[in-house]
Design an enzyme around this catalytic site. Structure first.
Site, PDB file in Angstrom:
ATOM      1  N   HIS A 136       0.850  -1.188   0.000  1.00 48.50           N
ATOM      2  CA  HIS A 136       0.000   0.000   0.000  1.00 48.50           C
ATOM      3  C   HIS A 136       0.882   1.232   0.000  1.00 48.50           C
ATOM      4  O   HIS A 136       1.928   1.245   0.663  1.00 48.50           O
ATOM      5  CB  HIS A 136      -0.904  -0.002   1.248  1.00 48.50           C
ATOM      6  N   ASP A 162      -7.853  -5.124  -0.028  1.00 46.23           N
ATOM      7  CA  ASP A 162      -8.434  -5.867  -1.152  1.00 46.23           C
ATOM      8  C   ASP A 162      -8.174  -7.366  -1.086  1.00 46.23           C
ATOM      9  O   ASP A 162      -8.790  -8.136  -1.815  1.00 46.23           O
ATOM     10  CB  ASP A 162      -7.841  -5.348  -2.481  1.00 46.23           C
TER      11      ASP A 162
HETATM   12  C1  MLT Z   1      -8.330   2.993  -0.451  1.00 45.66           C
HETATM   13  O1  MLT Z   1      -8.969   2.547   0.504  1.00 45.66           O
HETATM   14  O2  MLT Z   1      -8.735   3.965  -1.109  1.00 45.66           O
HETATM   15  C2  MLT Z   1      -7.108   2.273  -0.878  1.00 45.66           C
HETATM   16  O3  MLT Z   1      -6.489   1.608   0.182  1.00 45.66           O
HETATM   17  C3  MLT Z   1      -6.150   3.113  -1.681  1.00 45.66           C
HETATM   18  C4  MLT Z   1      -5.499   4.274  -0.987  1.00 45.66           C
HETATM   19  O4  MLT Z   1      -5.781   4.659   0.128  1.00 45.66           O
HETATM   20  O5  MLT Z   1      -4.608   4.866  -1.644  1.00 45.66           O
END
Ligand code: MLT
Length: 429
Positions: free
Chosen positions: A309, A366
């Site tokens: 992430h 995810d």
């Molecule tokens: C999200 O929840 O939007 C994803 O983890 C992506 C992010 O935070 O960049």
């Protein structure tokens, strides 16, 4: 400001000069160097492709500490909201700043029920969409047209209109999503049922009588509610940043949220939950050899989806909650779920391998969501739509925060031009 009330600054030195820039401190002690005067005072722009280190706004909605694996909505830890609140309460918290009291909650939930229907012409429009089109493409188109059906709620400077657009979006997006799903599987759309709560109603409109009843049904309702809470906001992620950029031009809330839906659709963002399931399916079909798969990842021949992430350099706190939920749901299934077992083995092998841990690649939100959605009966191409239902209150909260901020300006980044210098125009032969 420092504790003694003095303005804190950082000095930027460059070949032909130096500049003092203000250092600002957030409520959790984070610091930011304000560079907005850099161009005017030093004739230079800040270059940061992908906004890796650029704070684009001040925001009081969500706090993330990526190193410590912390996520809070309006100050409340995500783990506590996940166990103690419903999705509707979290919507209220994100959008209005506080958890609702019992009276406020009833009023809010009632408004969503009353507004859950969609106009007859819109049903005709949805029925005319290609049945095999991706549900995210169709959802984006449908949400954009809400501005045309509800032109009495498109003025961002009118608080009553903003409130109307808020309620309509929250109330109608699940109805539209369920209608798109029913069309895609050749079933008649199911009308919203005002006797059901938000999440039960969505499952009812999606699966008709099949789900939402009995022991497994109530587990699915609980699971769906929890997943929506965990997806509800994540500060300046790609889709939320998109909603803010579109909204910064004073575009209406429907059009701005449509921008967010399209950003979310990409496989590097919300589309990743679909990509994880496809990856697991591919591993299964090629004999389930996880070691061979991980070797291909290391050789950069394929990607390990659902790991890593931009912000978390530790576990994504949402993934822990989701893994627990997945175990609970799949333990209730009649047969063991092959893809869930593959996902568990893949996770433990990757976490035992220094290649991944040195690169701080841990499971993200995810990784396990897809196996849960699949167990609930959703087809793969609906996964990102479910993410959109969850993320909607976050998009709305950010859009409203920006609309109410008198210091907000239209988003207009600069660039570092790398094309040809001025050259002679060849003229016509
Ligand atoms: C999200 O929840 O939007 C994803 O983890 C992506 C992010 O935070 O960049």
């Amino acid at each position: 400001m420092s504790e003694d009330g003095k303005e804190r600054t950082a000095e930027l030195q460059y070949d032909d000069g130096a500049l003092r820039l203000p250092v600002l401190t957030g409520s959790e002690g984070d610091e930011a160097i304000e560079v907005k005067t850099l161009l005017a005072k030093a004739g230079k722009v800040a270059l940061d492709p992908g906004f890796v280190n650029t704070a684009s706004c001040r925001s009081a909605i969500t706090y993330i500490d990526g190193d410590a694996g912390i996520l809070r909505y309006r100050g409340y830890p995500i783990q506590e909201l996940a166990t103690g609140s419903s999705f509707i309460e979290v919507c209220h918290l994100l959008i209005y700043g506080e958890l609702p009291g019992p009276g406020e909650l009833k009023e809010f939930a009632d408004k969503l029920k009353v507004n859950a229907g969609i106009p007859e012409e819109m049903r005709t429009l949805l029925d005319a969409f290609p049945r095999n089109g991706h549900p995210m493409t169709l959802l984006g188109s449908a949400i954009n047209t809400l501005a045309a059906y509800y032109s009495d709620s498109v003025d961002p400077s009118d608080p009553d209109q903003v409130e109307l657009a808020t309620i309509r979006l929250l109330a109608k997006l699940p109805t539209i999503a369920a209608h798109i799903y029913r069309n895609s599987v050749g079933e008649q759309p199911v009308e919203p049922d005002a006797s059901l709560d938000y999440v039960e109603n969505f499952l009812h409109m999606t699966f008709g009588q099949e789900k939402g009843q009995g022991e497994l049904g109530s587990l699915f309702v609980k699971a769906m509610d929890l997943l929506l809470i965990l997806h509800a906001d994540h500060e300046q992620n790609c889709s939320t940043a998109t909603v803010r950029v579109v909204g910064s031009s004073q575009a209406d809330m429907y059009g701005s949220v449509t921008g967010g839906i399209n950003a979310l659709f990409g496989p590097l963002h919300g589309g990743a939950n679909q990509a994880v399931l496809e990856m697991l399916e591919e591993i299964r079909q090629s004999g389930g050899d996880i070691d061979a798969f991980l070797e291909r990842v290391k050789a950069r021949e394929t990607r390990l989806m659902g790991f890593g992430h931009r912000v978390y350099k530790n576990f994504d706190p949402r993934s822990k909650e989701i893994k627990g939920l997945a175990s609970q749901i799949l333990a209730n299934q009649e047969r063991p779920d092959e893809l869930f077992e593959l996902a568990l083995r893949l996770e433990s092998k990757a976490l035992a391998d220094s290649y991944f841990t040195e690169r701080k690649l841990y499971p993200n939100v995810d990784f396990y969501t897809g196996v849960i959605y699949r167990a609930m009966g959703f087809p793969t191409n609906m996964f990102t739509v479910l993410f959109a239902i969850g993320r909607l209150p976050g998009w709305i909260a950010h859009w409203r925060e920006q609309a109410a901020d008198s210091s907000a300006r239209i988003a207009r980044p600069r660039q570092l031009y790398t094309g040809p210098a001025e050259r002679a125009y060849p003229g016509h032969a």
